[in-house]
Design a protein around this motif. Structure first.
Motif, PDB file in Angstrom:
ATOM      1  N   VAL A  69       0.843  -1.191   0.000  1.00 11.57           N
ATOM      2  CA  VAL A  69       0.000   0.000   0.000  1.00 11.57           C
ATOM      3  C   VAL A  69       0.880   1.243   0.000  1.00 11.57           C
ATOM      4  O   VAL A  69       2.091   1.171   0.221  1.00 11.57           O
ATOM      5  N   ALA A  70       0.244   2.362  -0.201  1.00 11.54           N
ATOM      6  CA  ALA A  70       0.904   3.655  -0.032  1.00 11.54           C
ATOM      7  C   ALA A  70       0.183   4.374   1.095  1.00 11.54           C
ATOM      8  O   ALA A  70      -1.007   4.130   1.359  1.00 11.54           O
ATOM      9  N   PHE A  71       0.913   5.249   1.772  1.00 10.61           N
ATOM     10  CA  PHE A  71       0.340   6.030   2.858  1.00 10.61           C
ATOM     11  C   PHE A  71       0.875   7.446   2.724  1.00 10.61           C
ATOM     12  O   PHE A  71       2.064   7.645   2.505  1.00 10.61           O
ATOM     13  N   GLN A  72      -0.013   8.423   2.860  1.00 13.53           N
ATOM     14  CA  GLN A  72       0.396   9.820   2.702  1.00 13.53           C
ATOM     15  C   GLN A  72      -0.203  10.646   3.829  1.00 13.53           C
ATOM     16  O   GLN A  72      -1.354  10.437   4.226  1.00 13.53           O
ATOM     17  N   ALA A  73       0.594  11.549   4.358  1.00 13.78           N
ATOM     18  CA  ALA A  73       0.117  12.513   5.345  1.00 13.78           C
ATOM     19  C   ALA A  73       0.839  13.822   5.094  1.00 13.78           C
ATOM     20  O   ALA A  73       1.911  13.857   4.488  1.00 13.78           O
ATOM     21  N   ASP A  74       0.230  14.899   5.558  1.00 15.49           N
ATOM     22  CA  ASP A  74       0.827  16.212   5.335  1.00 15.49           C
ATOM     23  C   ASP A  74       0.347  17.194   6.381  1.00 15.49           C
ATOM     24  O   ASP A  74      -0.576  16.915   7.141  1.00 15.49           O
TER      25      ASP A  74
END
Length: 143
Positions: A69-74
């Motif tokens: 999976v990919a995981f993104q936060a900002d």
């Protein structure tokens, strides 16, 4: 573009440090052969894995287990047009070890929808990348 406007590439340690400052990110996985994106509560475990809290019995938990999976936060500031973004790729597996589950529960990690008994999915980072940008002439706010 001013030199100050160029994104700063971040190393893995800086990325994990920044991730630990926000409670919610987005997990990207495959659903019916299409990309799906879901906001999830998470935390960075002491061993560097990301622990995601998802609803028990959900199709999402089943779809994440054993997949890449990919995981993104900002954290972005629309007023200064500055902030950071981190992207993590890796294998996700449902936590099954009772000690690890208890540790996650004790940390206070709960699913974004507030379920008291979530399933925890561990994401082992294989690729981590991040960028930070600040508006020209304005200091970067570190979180």
């Amino acid at each position: 573009m001013d030199r100050d406007d160029e994104p700063e590439e971040l190393g893995a340690e800086a990325c994990l440090r920044l991730l630990s400052t926000v409670p919610v990110g987005r997990v990207v996985y495959t659903e019916h052969a299409l990309p799906a994106v879901l906001p999830v509560a998470f935390e960075v475990a002491p061993d560097g894995r990301l622990l995601l809290a998802v609803r028990r019995g959900s199709a999402t938990a089943r779809r994440l287990d054993g997949t890449v999976v990919a995981f993104q936060a900002d954290r972005l500031d629309p007023d200064t047009r500055s902030g950071w973004s981190v992207l993590v790729h890796g294998r996700a597996d449902i936590l099954r070890d009772p000690e690890q589950i208890l540790r996650a529960l004790r940390s206070g990690l709960r699913s974004w929808v507030g379920e008291p008994d979530p399933v925890f999915v561990a994401l082992a980072p294989e690729l981590i990348s991040g960028r930070r940008i600040s508006a020209a002439g304005r200091p970067v706010r570190h979180s």
